[in-house]
Design an enzyme around this catalytic site. Structure first.
Site, mmCIF file in Angstrom:
data_model
loop_
_atom_site.group_PDB
_atom_site.id
_atom_site.type_symbol
_atom_site.label_atom_id
_atom_site.label_comp_id
_atom_site.label_asym_id
_atom_site.label_seq_id
_atom_site.Cartn_x
_atom_site.Cartn_y
_atom_site.Cartn_z
ATOM 1 N N HIS A 288 -6.955 -2.471 14.930
ATOM 2 C CA HIS A 288 -7.154 -1.699 13.693
ATOM 3 C C HIS A 288 -6.896 -2.575 12.462
ATOM 4 O O HIS A 288 -7.728 -2.640 11.555
ATOM 5 C CB HIS A 288 -6.224 -0.481 13.707
ATOM 6 C CG HIS A 288 -6.332 0.380 12.487
ATOM 7 N ND1 HIS A 288 -7.119 1.499 12.434
ATOM 8 C CD2 HIS A 288 -5.754 0.270 11.259
ATOM 9 C CE1 HIS A 288 -7.024 2.046 11.228
ATOM 10 N NE2 HIS A 288 -6.196 1.316 10.505
ATOM 11 N N GLU A 289 -5.755 -3.236 12.456
ATOM 12 C CA GLU A 289 -5.411 -4.034 11.270
ATOM 13 C C GLU A 289 -6.360 -5.211 11.132
ATOM 14 O O GLU A 289 -6.778 -5.554 10.030
ATOM 15 C CB GLU A 289 -3.959 -4.518 11.332
ATOM 16 C CG GLU A 289 -2.910 -3.425 11.517
ATOM 17 C CD GLU A 289 -3.038 -2.251 10.563
ATOM 18 O OE1 GLU A 289 -3.486 -2.450 9.412
ATOM 19 O OE2 GLU A 289 -2.706 -1.123 10.969
ATOM 20 N N GLU B 236 -2.525 -4.077 6.781
ATOM 21 C CA GLU B 236 -3.579 -5.077 6.890
ATOM 22 C C GLU B 236 -3.626 -6.100 5.766
ATOM 23 O O GLU B 236 -4.704 -6.642 5.473
ATOM 24 C CB GLU B 236 -4.925 -4.348 6.942
ATOM 25 C CG GLU B 236 -5.359 -3.678 5.622
ATOM 26 C CD GLU B 236 -5.021 -2.194 5.485
ATOM 27 O OE1 GLU B 236 -4.064 -1.749 6.154
ATOM 28 O OE2 GLU B 236 -5.687 -1.496 4.703
ATOM 29 N N ASN B 237 -2.512 -6.432 5.104
ATOM 30 C CA ASN B 237 -2.524 -7.408 4.009
ATOM 31 C C ASN B 237 -3.389 -8.618 4.369
ATOM 32 O O ASN B 237 -3.332 -9.121 5.479
ATOM 33 C CB ASN B 237 -1.098 -7.903 3.743
ATOM 34 C CG ASN B 237 -0.088 -6.790 3.803
ATOM 35 O OD1 ASN B 237 -0.143 -5.866 3.033
ATOM 36 N ND2 ASN B 237 0.800 -6.848 4.787
ATOM 37 N N GLY C 293 2.839 2.272 10.749
ATOM 38 C CA GLY C 293 2.581 1.514 11.975
ATOM 39 C C GLY C 293 2.386 0.032 11.702
ATOM 40 O O GLY C 293 3.003 -0.820 12.334
ATOM 41 N N ALA C 294 1.546 -0.269 10.724
ATOM 42 C CA ALA C 294 1.265 -1.661 10.398
ATOM 43 C C ALA C 294 0.447 -1.708 9.120
ATOM 44 O O ALA C 294 -0.041 -0.684 8.650
ATOM 45 C CB ALA C 294 0.489 -2.329 11.523
ATOM 46 N N GLU D 263 0.850 -1.179 0.000
ATOM 47 C CA GLU D 263 0.000 0.000 0.000
ATOM 48 C C GLU D 263 0.898 1.245 0.000
ATOM 49 O O GLU D 263 1.853 1.272 0.762
ATOM 50 C CB GLU D 263 -0.908 0.048 1.232
ATOM 51 C CG GLU D 263 -1.925 1.175 1.129
ATOM 52 C CD GLU D 263 -2.930 1.199 2.291
ATOM 53 O OE1 GLU D 263 -2.772 0.416 3.243
ATOM 54 O OE2 GLU D 263 -3.843 2.019 2.229
ATOM 55 N N HIS E 58 -9.622 -4.160 9.648
ATOM 56 C CA HIS E 58 -9.545 -3.917 8.205
ATOM 57 C C HIS E 58 -9.966 -5.144 7.395
ATOM 58 O O HIS E 58 -10.329 -5.021 6.223
ATOM 59 C CB HIS E 58 -8.111 -3.567 7.800
ATOM 60 C CG HIS E 58 -7.814 -2.091 7.767
ATOM 61 N ND1 HIS E 58 -8.651 -1.176 7.186
ATOM 62 C CD2 HIS E 58 -6.728 -1.384 8.208
ATOM 63 C CE1 HIS E 58 -8.100 0.045 7.271
ATOM 64 N NE2 HIS E 58 -6.944 -0.063 7.901
ATOM 65 N N GLU F 190 -10.144 3.837 6.033
ATOM 66 C CA GLU F 190 -9.357 4.290 7.183
ATOM 67 C C GLU F 190 -10.212 5.004 8.228
ATOM 68 O O GLU F 190 -10.095 4.732 9.423
ATOM 69 C CB GLU F 190 -8.191 5.166 6.722
ATOM 70 C CG GLU F 190 -7.150 4.433 5.886
ATOM 71 C CD GLU F 190 -6.590 3.182 6.549
ATOM 72 O OE1 GLU F 190 -6.793 2.988 7.762
ATOM 73 O OE2 GLU F 190 -5.958 2.371 5.841
HETATM 74 N N1 0A1 Z 1 -3.318 0.767 5.742
HETATM 75 C C1 0A1 Z 1 -2.385 0.925 6.823
HETATM 76 C C2 0A1 Z 1 -1.516 2.095 6.711
HETATM 77 C C3 0A1 Z 1 -0.342 2.013 5.833
HETATM 78 C C4 0A1 Z 1 -0.254 2.805 4.736
HETATM 79 C C5 0A1 Z 1 0.857 2.834 3.963
HETATM 80 C C6 0A1 Z 1 1.910 2.030 4.335
HETATM 81 O O1 0A1 Z 1 3.047 2.055 3.598
HETATM 82 C C7 0A1 Z 1 4.107 2.583 4.021
HETATM 83 C C8 0A1 Z 1 1.853 1.226 5.415
HETATM 84 C C9 0A1 Z 1 0.701 1.211 6.164
HETATM 85 C C10 0A1 Z 1 -3.182 1.167 8.091
HETATM 86 O O2 0A1 Z 1 -4.088 1.980 8.076
HETATM 87 O O3 0A1 Z 1 -2.890 0.567 9.071
HETATM 88 ZN ZN ZN Z 2 -5.833 1.541 8.550
#
Ligand code: 0A1
Ligand code: ZN
Length: 921
Positions: free
Chosen positions: A326-327, A293-294, A290-291, A136, A330, A349
């Site tokens: 949170h993850e 959600e794959n 932070g993390a 992402e 998702h 988000e």
């Molecule tokens: N979707 C993740 C946030 C996220 C966005 C971009 C990233 O790349 C560096 C990494 C994580 C979330 O909302 O937790």
């Molecule tokens: Zn998120």
């Protein structure tokens, strides 16, 4: 999506502006993806097989196939088994274009790159323990050629092959289909260079759910494993796996418990179950965010997984709990239903932050959680809304999507979702969620689709509510009151306005749920009697104690009946909308609310409002060389907060925390960081002097005996005792230093140790150096704790902090390549040390500008975050502005600057960045 040219000054390559209004469906859809990933020393070779067909949504147009690809070396391309000749395709910096393709076909590409050279940490890259991915928003194109946008959803199967000893774990999304020694037989059959190499092994994974490429993940690494199980409420048993770097298993238990807790919560509250047989989390020390959600394979920054009593604070534990949730959340809000395009980012988000906030509210003290959310919103999102990067929750345009993972999209987005729940009631909100999933499961949709589900499920009109998605800026809600004793009516006149933001000069009125109570002289809530037309359909509350007023126009009167005496209005209870509410309270009305408001949030809010008033008065006094005044009523109210602390220690600790220097700067027309700092210190010292004995008593009284637990009760007690310690330490005398130093040595958990160390880092005594070096010696092998050590020094208000911070960049433990480490020193200084970052001589600006430039060469995402520290440079005096402008220009004029940093700096320097974007279209 069409792209228009746009030039930021001095950039090497033209940056592309992407506009929401240009959205078109993709020319092709990809049904399935098979990846063979061959990991070798200093390279990865990815053989991709894509089943592709023209998208009927394009109406039969015959178009070339354009795939995204970045930093890839294309080794071959074939269609339906026929290798393409060089003239049949074009591979340039960002794309692979094939002019002529059939309507439906199989494309095979082989591409090569070196993950160990990938310092951007997007795509496949090396961390301490091996290789991991971050896709992402647009990282998948750094792994293979693809239509890398979220409305292209495919099923994936992945075969990984790598050295066994170096990469004992081979993971990808979904279920493990097969694994073995050597190389997979299919690679031989396909005629690739397969060998029965006994040093290698392989694994094949298949994800049954179609997904966008940004949710792809794979891992080849040396990790230790914690396993558990979870039986879903429909009786399906799932395997839970948490992978951590070697030696960290003893810090993984809390995250696993958090995972099981939030899984149950999502079943109970939203009826949402895990849809997988296996759910994996991998924690790594090099991660931009932070993390992530794959699907079925979350990848985390270690910061949000690892926790042990002696090395993590209560706040760290809270963060782990929140981010794991949170993850996990998702999986439904983001993965099962995903975003059509990146303008819709808040669809997943905002909604998922709202869900994790509700989870935290249920698990911890709801008012305290709410206070912390609002404090964060005011410290981060309000300034964003008032600065050059202001954008709507659903932005209109961007150059670099990574710059739009913002507090507006996340935190204001969550407030927007919370407003649906406030307007529709809990059950109405749930009906909306159920309809959203029923309609859109498996689809890539828009914020409008979400709003339509909420409206249709409840039979209400949410047309005007849509402005929360399209209009940027923080609305100001001005309230005035009139009491009519003869008729016993009380009228609130409410006007709303919203300042212009870049590209949006005039705003239309928002739908604002304004939760209001009327507090009488005894401190009780009066029953509410109001015309039902003044209230929203979902929350009619006549006779209740809180009314949600339906504010929908620029100016409205709300008339309350049978009001026997003039009340004090309690406005925006629970912070019912992301606005700035204004009412001309007297000091004594505010102390009344502080003491009696039945809404805990507003008790806290009243104290903050008084503190802000005193501090801004103090700033004026300091500049005029006069005395700063602290009204006795405020001091006494704070005194009561301490003595009544046992009622709710966590809440008391929040009340004792003065508004941040950054937020105070936002409250001024021209911010004066030095005067703000002095005023804040004076107020703290005044209270510390007056109540020293009480603070020292609270510090002892609220000690938590027995073994450490991060639960809300124990954490609340520690929060209060450490708030007390910080007041005492503000005196910075021999006794206070000795107390903090003794506490530092005695502390058995990281919360208490860090609280003491923070006090010492701001103290001028010899204890400072001793404690800092003891801390480093003890923790030098624990990266997350070393981050704390950098941070505590970078945020000190002592003179000389900048020089010490500069020296720390030369420390053996400093590493600009590691995002956590870079943030612990640089971002901490730039965003959490306003006194030194905004130093009048420009030294803070110059240093951070240099660091942005250096960091940008390695990692543009982390660099552009750092550059955002300059966002509010126009809030300061002429002298500071001149220094900041120079610093920004030095960044802008750097050769080879990334699009990420160029966009942030371009917007900061531009008078009206969006109008220049428009002009270039
Ligand atoms: N979707 C993740 C946030 C996220 C966005 C971009 C990233 O790349 C560096 C990494 C994580 C979330 O909302 O937790
Ligand atoms: Zn998120």
């Amino acid at each position: 999506m069409q792209r228009g040219p746009f030039h930021f000054p001095m950039r090497d390559a033209p940056a592309q502006v992407i506009n929401l209004k240009d959205y078109t469906p993709p020319a092709f859809l990809i049904e399935s993806v098979a990846l063979d990933v061959d990991i070798q020393p200093a390279q990865a070779i990815v053989h991709a097989t894509l089943k592709i067909a023209r998208n009927p949504a394009r109406g039969g147009a015959i178009e070339p196939l354009v795939l995204d690809g970045e930093d890839l070396e294309l080794l071959s391309a074939s269609i339906d088994g026929r290798k393409l000749a060089p003239g049949e395709y074009r591979a340039d910096e960002g794309h692979l274009t094939i002019a002529k393709v059939p309507d439906s076909f199989t494309l095979e590409t082989v591409a090569r790159f070196d993950p160990w050279k990938n310092t951007k940490l997007e795509g496949l890259y090396a961390t301490k323990s091996g290789l991991v991915t971050q896709c992402e928003a647009e990282g998948f194109r750094r792994i293979t050629y693809f239509i890398d946008r979220p409305d292209v959803m495919a099923t994936y199967s992945v075969t990984l092959c790598a050295d066994k000893a170096q990469f004992p774990r081979l993971l990808a999304n979904g279920n493990l289909l097969a694994s073995g020694e050597g190389e997979p037989a299919s690679w031989f059959a396909a005629g690739s260079e397969g060998r029965a190499d006994g040093r290698r092994h392989w694994a094949r994974w298949q994800d049954p759910f179609p997904k966008p490429s940004y949710l792809f993940a794979m891992v080849a690494a040396n990790l230790e494993l914690l396993e558990d199980h979870f039986t879903t409420r429909s009786g399906k048993k799932a395997l839970l796996q948490l992978y951590v770097e070697p030696g960290k298993l003893d810090q993984a238990g809390f995250a696993m418990q958090a995972l099981k807790k939030c899984m149950r919560w999502d079943e109970d509250v939203f009826g949402l179950e895990l849809d997988l047989e296996r759910f994996m989390i991998v924690a790594v020390s090099d991660f931009n965010a932070g993390a992530m959600e794959n699907k079925g394979l979350n990848i985390f920054n270690t910061k949000y997984i690892l926790a042990r009593a002696d090395s993590a604070t209560d706040y760290d534990y809270f963060g782990v709990d929140k981010v794991v949730a949170h993850e996990y959340f998702h999986n439904w809000t983001g993965n099962r239903v995903t975003c059509r395009d990146w303008f819709q980012l808040s669809l997943k988000e905002g909604l998922t932050v709202y869900r994790d906030q509700e989870y935290s509210g249920d698990e911890y003290s709801r008012p305290v959680v709410r206070i912390q959310e609002v404090r964060d919103l005011r410290n981060r999102q309000f300034p964003e809304d008032a600065g050059p990067m202001a954008h709507a929750v659903r932005p209109e345009s961007y150059v670099e999507i990574n710059n739009f993972y913002t507090s507006t999209v996340y935190d204001k987005g969550a407030e927007v979702v919370r407003m649906y729940a406030t307007l529709l009631g809990k059950e109405g909100f749930r009906r909306g969620m159920d309809l959203y999933f029923k309609r859109h499961d498996g689809q890539a949709v828009t914020c409008d689709d979400f709003r339509a589900a909420m409206a249709d499920a409840n039979g209400v009109d949410l047309e005007q509510f849509g402005r929360w998605y399209s209009q940027a800026g923080t609305p100001v809600v001005d309230v005035s009151a009139k009491y009519d004793g003869t008729n016993e009516t009380y009228t609130l006149t409410v006007t709303q306005s919203c300042a212009p933001t870049p590209g949006q000069a005039a705003k239309k009125p928002f739908v604002i749920p304004l939760a209001v109570g009327l507090v009488d002289l005894d401190g009780h809530d009066l029953p509410i009697n109001i015309d039902s037309a003044s209230l929203f359909d979902g929350v009619r509350s006549n006779g209740g104690r809180t009314a949600v007023l339906a504010v929908t126009q620029e100016r409205q009167d709300f008339v309350f009946h049978q009001v026997p005496e003039q009340p004090v209005p309690s406005l925006l209870r629970g912070f019912s909308a992301p606005v700035q509410a204004k009412f001309d309270y007297t000091d004594s009305e505010l102390t009344h609310l502080m003491a009696y408001d039945s809404d805990a949030f507003n008790r806290w809010e009243a104290g903050q409002a008084l503190a802000i008033r005193i501090l801004l008065g103090g700033v004026k006094a300091i500049r005029a060389g006069t005395q700063m005044e602290v009204p006795l009523a405020f001091a006494e109210a704070m005194g009561r907060v301490i003595s009544d602390g046992s009622r709710d220690p966590a809440f008391a600790a929040e009340c004792l925390q003065m508004p941040s220097e950054g937020y105070l700067a936002e409250c001024m027309d021209v911010a004066d960081p030095e005067a703000i700092h002095i005023a804040r210190m004076r107020l703290v010292r005044e209270l510390a002097t007056r109540y020293r004995t009480r603070f020292e008593g609270a510090f002892r009284h609220f000690a938590v005996p027995g073994p450490y637990s991060p639960d809300a009760h124990a954490a609340g007690r520690r929060a209060l005792r450490n708030a007390a310690l910080s007041y005492v330490s503000a005196m910075d005398d021999a006794t206070s230093r000795a107390l903090a130093f003794l506490e530092y040595r005695r502390a058995e958990n990281m919360t208490d140790a860090m609280a003491a160390l923070t006090c010492l880092a701001n103290s001028a005594g010899a204890e400072r150096e001793r404690a800092l070096s003891m801390f480093y010696e003890k923790w030098k092998d624990e990266a997350l704790v070393v981050d704390k050590w950098f941070r505590v020094q970078a945020t000190s208000w002592l003179p000389g902090t900048l020089d010490r911070a500069k020296a720390l960049t030369k420390h053996a433990a400093f590493d600009l390549k590691n995002p956590n480490r870079a943030r612990s020193l640089l971002h901490s200084f730039a965003t959490d040390n306003p006194l030194h970052f905004h130093a009048g001589d420009g030294s803070g600006y110059r240093w951070i500008a240099e660091q942005v430039i250096e960091l940008d060469r390695l990692n543009p995402q982390v660099a552009s975050r750092l550059a955002r520290a300059f966002d509010r440079w126009k809030k300061y005096d002429e002298g500071r502005m001149a220094h900041a402008r120079k610093a920004l220009e030095s960044i802008r004029d750097t050769q080879g600057l990334s699009g990420n940093v160029a966009e942030v700096v371009g917007r900061a320097l531009g008078t009206d960045p969006n109008s220049s974007v428009k002009a270039a279209e």
